[in-house]
Design a protein around this motif. Structure first.
Motif, PDB file in Angstrom:
ATOM      1  N   LYS A  59      -0.187   1.435 -11.231  1.00 19.70           N
ATOM      2  CA  LYS A  59      -0.512   0.182 -10.506  1.00 19.70           C
ATOM      3  C   LYS A  59      -0.241   0.347  -8.976  1.00 19.70           C
ATOM      4  O   LYS A  59      -0.902  -0.259  -8.250  1.00 19.70           O
ATOM      5  N   MET A  60       0.514   1.375  -8.691  1.00 25.13           N
ATOM      6  CA  MET A  60       0.731   1.720  -7.158  1.00 25.13           C
ATOM      7  C   MET A  60      -0.697   2.396  -6.795  1.00 25.13           C
ATOM      8  O   MET A  60      -1.236   2.005  -5.570  1.00 25.13           O
ATOM      9  N   SER A  61      -1.526   3.262  -7.457  1.00 26.17           N
ATOM     10  CA  SER A  61      -2.615   3.642  -7.129  1.00 26.17           C
ATOM     11  C   SER A  61      -3.765   2.706  -7.154  1.00 26.17           C
ATOM     12  O   SER A  61      -4.421   2.590  -6.182  1.00 26.17           O
ATOM     13  N   THR A  72      -3.417  -0.379  -5.854  1.00 27.08           N
ATOM     14  CA  THR A  72      -3.123  -1.084  -4.502  1.00 27.08           C
ATOM     15  C   THR A  72      -3.746  -0.389  -3.280  1.00 27.08           C
ATOM     16  O   THR A  72      -3.842  -0.906  -2.211  1.00 27.08           O
ATOM     17  N   SER A  73      -4.253   0.874  -3.655  1.00 22.81           N
ATOM     18  CA  SER A  73      -4.872   1.806  -2.532  1.00 22.81           C
ATOM     19  C   SER A  73      -6.232   1.359  -2.305  1.00 22.81           C
ATOM     20  O   SER A  73      -6.801   1.812  -1.546  1.00 22.81           O
ATOM     21  N   PHE A  74      -6.833   0.643  -3.290  1.00 21.07           N
ATOM     22  CA  PHE A  74      -7.915   0.233  -2.888  1.00 21.07           C
ATOM     23  C   PHE A  74      -8.056  -0.698  -1.639  1.00 21.07           C
ATOM     24  O   PHE A  74      -7.094  -1.347  -1.325  1.00 21.07           O
ATOM     25  N   ALA A  75      -9.233  -0.637  -1.282  1.00 19.63           N
ATOM     26  CA  ALA A  75      -9.643  -1.153   0.101  1.00 19.63           C
ATOM     27  C   ALA A  75      -9.727  -2.478   0.273  1.00 19.63           C
ATOM     28  O   ALA A  75     -10.731  -3.373   0.462  1.00 19.63           O
ATOM     29  N   TRP A  86      -4.312  14.881  -7.651  1.00 17.85           N
ATOM     30  CA  TRP A  86      -3.207  15.475  -8.258  1.00 17.85           C
ATOM     31  C   TRP A  86      -1.887  14.707  -7.520  1.00 17.85           C
ATOM     32  O   TRP A  86      -1.663  14.509  -6.561  1.00 17.85           O
ATOM     33  N   TYR A  87      -0.854  14.555  -8.645  1.00 17.83           N
ATOM     34  CA  TYR A  87       0.390  14.126  -8.553  1.00 17.83           C
ATOM     35  C   TYR A  87       1.259  15.153  -8.947  1.00 17.83           C
ATOM     36  O   TYR A  87       0.992  15.857  -9.895  1.00 17.83           O
ATOM     37  N   SER A  88       2.486  15.031  -8.551  1.00 18.22           N
ATOM     38  CA  SER A  88       3.545  15.872  -9.286  1.00 18.22           C
ATOM     39  C   SER A  88       4.565  14.810  -9.910  1.00 18.22           C
ATOM     40  O   SER A  88       4.697  13.741  -9.416  1.00 18.22           O
ATOM     41  N   ALA A 133       0.912  -1.213   0.048  1.00 19.55           N
ATOM     42  CA  ALA A 133       0.059  -0.075   0.116  1.00 19.55           C
ATOM     43  C   ALA A 133       0.940   1.116  -0.012  1.00 19.55           C
ATOM     44  O   ALA A 133       2.089   1.167   0.714  1.00 19.55           O
ATOM     45  N   PRO A 134       0.360   2.109  -0.616  1.00 19.11           N
ATOM     46  CA  PRO A 134       1.158   3.436  -0.548  1.00 19.11           C
ATOM     47  C   PRO A 134       0.599   4.535   0.529  1.00 19.11           C
ATOM     48  O   PRO A 134      -0.470   4.598   0.948  1.00 19.11           O
ATOM     49  N   PHE A 135       1.962   5.158   1.044  1.00 16.95           N
ATOM     50  CA  PHE A 135       1.263   6.032   2.132  1.00 16.95           C
ATOM     51  C   PHE A 135       2.504   7.439   1.901  1.00 16.95           C
ATOM     52  O   PHE A 135       3.563   7.408   1.712  1.00 16.95           O
ATOM     53  N   THR A 171      -7.926   0.168  11.915  1.00 15.53           N
ATOM     54  CA  THR A 171      -6.606   0.231  11.410  1.00 15.53           C
ATOM     55  C   THR A 171      -6.212  -0.243  10.296  1.00 15.53           C
ATOM     56  O   THR A 171      -6.909  -1.303   9.867  1.00 15.53           O
ATOM     57  N   LYS A 172      -5.227   0.159   9.627  1.00 17.75           N
ATOM     58  CA  LYS A 172      -4.972  -0.501   8.046  1.00 17.75           C
ATOM     59  C   LYS A 172      -4.111  -1.714   8.182  1.00 17.75           C
ATOM     60  O   LYS A 172      -3.523  -1.882   9.248  1.00 17.75           O
ATOM     61  N   ASP A 173      -4.045  -2.684   7.239  1.00 20.01           N
ATOM     62  CA  ASP A 173      -3.466  -3.853   7.102  1.00 20.01           C
ATOM     63  C   ASP A 173      -1.964  -3.431   7.384  1.00 20.01           C
ATOM     64  O   ASP A 173      -1.256  -4.200   8.187  1.00 20.01           O
ATOM     65  N   GLY A 211       5.261  12.738  -6.641  1.00 20.30           N
ATOM     66  CA  GLY A 211       4.712  13.058  -5.297  1.00 20.30           C
ATOM     67  C   GLY A 211       3.328  13.252  -5.160  1.00 20.30           C
ATOM     68  O   GLY A 211       2.620  13.478  -6.308  1.00 20.30           O
ATOM     69  N   ARG A 212       2.697  13.341  -4.066  1.00 17.07           N
ATOM     70  CA  ARG A 212       1.303  13.401  -3.823  1.00 17.07           C
ATOM     71  C   ARG A 212       0.765  14.662  -3.527  1.00 17.07           C
ATOM     72  O   ARG A 212       1.629  15.278  -2.490  1.00 17.07           O
ATOM     73  N   LEU A 213       0.026  15.272  -3.967  1.00 15.68           N
ATOM     74  CA  LEU A 213      -1.012  16.546  -3.732  1.00 15.68           C
ATOM     75  C   LEU A 213      -2.310  16.120  -3.327  1.00 15.68           C
ATOM     76  O   LEU A 213      -2.639  15.108  -2.984  1.00 15.68           O
TER      77      LEU A 213
HETATM   78  C1  LIG Z   1      -0.499   8.028  -3.261  1.00 14.32           C
HETATM   79  C2  LIG Z   1      -1.364   7.674  -2.268  1.00 14.32           C
HETATM   80  C3  LIG Z   1      -0.893   8.088  -0.904  1.00 14.32           C
HETATM   81  C4  LIG Z   1      -1.546   7.677   0.335  1.00 14.32           C
HETATM   82  N1  LIG Z   1      -1.129   8.098   1.607  1.00 14.32           N
HETATM   83  C5  LIG Z   1      -1.776   7.354   2.738  1.00 14.32           C
HETATM   84  C6  LIG Z   1      -1.107   7.750   4.089  1.00 14.32           C
HETATM   85  O1  LIG Z   1      -0.013   8.595   4.187  1.00 14.32           O
HETATM   86  N2  LIG Z   1      -1.778   7.201   4.936  1.00 14.32           N
HETATM   87  C7  LIG Z   1      -2.916   6.514   5.082  1.00 14.32           C
HETATM   88  O2  LIG Z   1      -3.775   6.245   5.829  1.00 14.32           O
HETATM   89  N3  LIG Z   1      -3.366   6.294   3.772  1.00 14.32           N
HETATM   90  C8  LIG Z   1      -2.906   6.464   2.352  1.00 14.32           C
HETATM   91  N4  LIG Z   1      -3.307   6.434   1.398  1.00 14.32           N
HETATM   92  C9  LIG Z   1      -4.340   5.383   1.240  1.00 14.32           C
HETATM   93  C10 LIG Z   1      -3.995   3.672   1.438  1.00 14.32           C
HETATM   94  O3  LIG Z   1      -3.033   3.480   0.535  1.00 14.32           O
HETATM   95  C11 LIG Z   1      -5.181   3.018   1.674  1.00 14.32           C
HETATM   96  O4  LIG Z   1      -5.897   3.105   2.603  1.00 14.32           O
HETATM   97  C12 LIG Z   1      -4.739   1.351   1.464  1.00 14.32           C
HETATM   98  O5  LIG Z   1      -5.968   0.795   1.221  1.00 14.32           O
HETATM   99  C13 LIG Z   1      -4.100   0.975   2.631  1.00 14.32           C
HETATM  100  O6  LIG Z   1      -3.930  -0.383   2.548  1.00 14.32           O
HETATM  101  P1  LIG Z   1      -3.769  -1.602   3.857  1.00 14.32           P
HETATM  102  O7  LIG Z   1      -5.052  -1.665   4.411  1.00 14.32           O
HETATM  103  O8  LIG Z   1      -3.268  -2.607   2.782  1.00 14.32           O
HETATM  104  O9  LIG Z   1      -2.591  -1.008   4.535  1.00 14.32           O
HETATM  105  C14 LIG Z   1      -2.623   6.667   0.087  1.00 14.32           C
HETATM  106  C15 LIG Z   1      -3.091   6.275  -1.109  1.00 14.32           C
HETATM  107  C16 LIG Z   1      -2.499   6.744  -2.451  1.00 14.32           C
HETATM  108  C17 LIG Z   1      -2.868   6.223  -3.592  1.00 14.32           C
END
Ligand SMILES: Cc1cc2nc3c(=O)[nH]c(=O)nc-3n(C[C@H](O)[C@H](O)[C@H](O)COP(=O)(O)O)c2cc1C
Length: 206
Positions: free
Chosen positions: A94-96, A98-101, A188-190, A42-44, A69-71, A182-184
Motif C-alpha cells: 500500500k505504501m508503494s 501511494t508513490s504513483f504520481a 529492491w527492498y530489505s 507519499a514515501p521518501f 516540485t512534489k505535493d 528499507g529501500r535499495l
Molecule cells: C519506497 C519509496 C521511496 C521513495 N523515496 C523518494 C525520495 O526520497 N524522494 C523523492 O523525491 N521521491 C521518492 N519516492 C517517490 C515519491 O514517493 C513519488 O514521487 C510520490 O508520487 C511523491 O508524492 P507527492 O507528489 O504526493 O509528494 C519514493 C518512492 C518509494 C516507493
C-alpha cells in the motif's frame, strides 16, 4: 575499480548510482495537507534523523524530470506541518501504491486504502497501519540546485513520537518487533527480521 565522475553523468544515471549504492535507506511515509486541506501521503527514502536536542529529521523530495516540485514539498512549505510514519513489511504494498504520481486533488489515504488517525499536535493525520508516528514541524527548507532531479532538503523538528504498544518492550521501541523495511536500488527492498538482525556492542577499549 571503476570510478564514476559525477560531473560526466546525466542526472538520471547519477540517480541509478546513488540509489543502488546507498542502502538500505529508511522510509518516511509522509502525510501532509495542502493549504486547502486536501490530504497527501507519499514515501521518501531520502530520510534520516539528526540531532536529539532539538530532535530533528530530514527528508528530501527531489524535483521530477520536468523540474516540478512534489505535493509533499508544496504542502510542507505552505503549512509547516507533517507526520512521518515509519514503514514496516505489513503495509509495504500500500505504501508503494501511494508513490504513483497522483494529482494534488487525490488523497492517497483513499487511493491506497490506508487508515487516518488524528494527530495531536499537527493537522495532517497519522497512518493507522504504521506502528510509529513522528509529528513534525518545519524548521528549514534548503534548496540544493535547480532543475530535474535537484533536491529540497526539508529539515523538521520532531514534536512527538507515538508508538504502538505492540512494538514496545519495557516501554521503548523494540527492533525485534517492528519489522522495518528499507529501500535499495531498482525495485529492491530489505526487511528486518530475526534472520537479518545481528548485534554488535560498542567498543570499550582502543
Ligand atoms: C519506497 C519509496 C521511496 C521513495 N523515496 C523518494 C525520495 O526520497 N524522494 C523523492 O523525491 N521521491 C521518492 N519516492 C517517490 C515519491 O514517493 C513519488 O514521487 C510520490 O508520487 C511523491 O508524492 P507527492 O507528489 O504526493 O509528494 C519514493 C518512492 C518509494 C516507493
Amino acid at each position: 575499480v571503476k570510478e564514476f565522475l559525477m560531473a560526466e553523468l546525466e542526472p538520471r544515471d547519477r540517480y541509478q548510482l546513488l540509489t543502488r549504492s546507498v542502502g538500505p535507506r529508511p522510509i518516511a511515509f509522509v502525510s501532509s495537507l495542502s493549504k486547502d486541506g486536501i490530504g497527501n501521503l507519499a514515501p521518501f527514502s531520502y530520510f534520516n534523523v539528526g540531532g536529539a536536542n532539538p530532535p530533528s529529521a530530514i527528508i528530501c523530495p527531489v524535483k521530477d524530470r520536468n523540474a516540478n516540485t512534489k505535493d509533499t514539498l508544496n504542502n510542507i512549505r505552505d503549512t509547516g506541518e507533517y507526520v512521518i510514519n515509519i514503514c514496516t513489511r505489513s503495509f509495504a504494498e500500500k505504501m508503494s501504491q501511494t508513490s504513483f504520481a497522483y494529482g494534488p486533488e487525490i488523497d492517497e489515504f483513499d487511493a491506497a486504502g490506508l487508515t487516518r488517525v488524528p494527530s495531536v499536535h499537527v493537522k495532517p493525520p497519522r497512518v493507522g497501519e504504521s506502528p510509529i508516528h513522528l509529528e513534525m514541524k518545519l524548521f528549514q527548507l534548503v534548496e540544493h540546485g535547480q532543475g530535474p532531479l535537484s533536491s529540497d532538503y526539508i529539515i523538521g523538528e520532531i514534536l512527538s513520537i507515538h508508538c504502538d504498544e505492540t512494538v514496545l518492550t519495557d516501554g521503548l521501541p523494540d527492533n525485534t518487533k517492528i519489522n522495518h523495511i528499507g529501500r535499495l536500488g531498482e525495485s529492491w527492498y530489505s526487511s528486518v527480521d530475526e534472520q537479518s538482525l545481528f548485534e554488535l556492542e560498542r567498543p570499550t577499549k582502543p
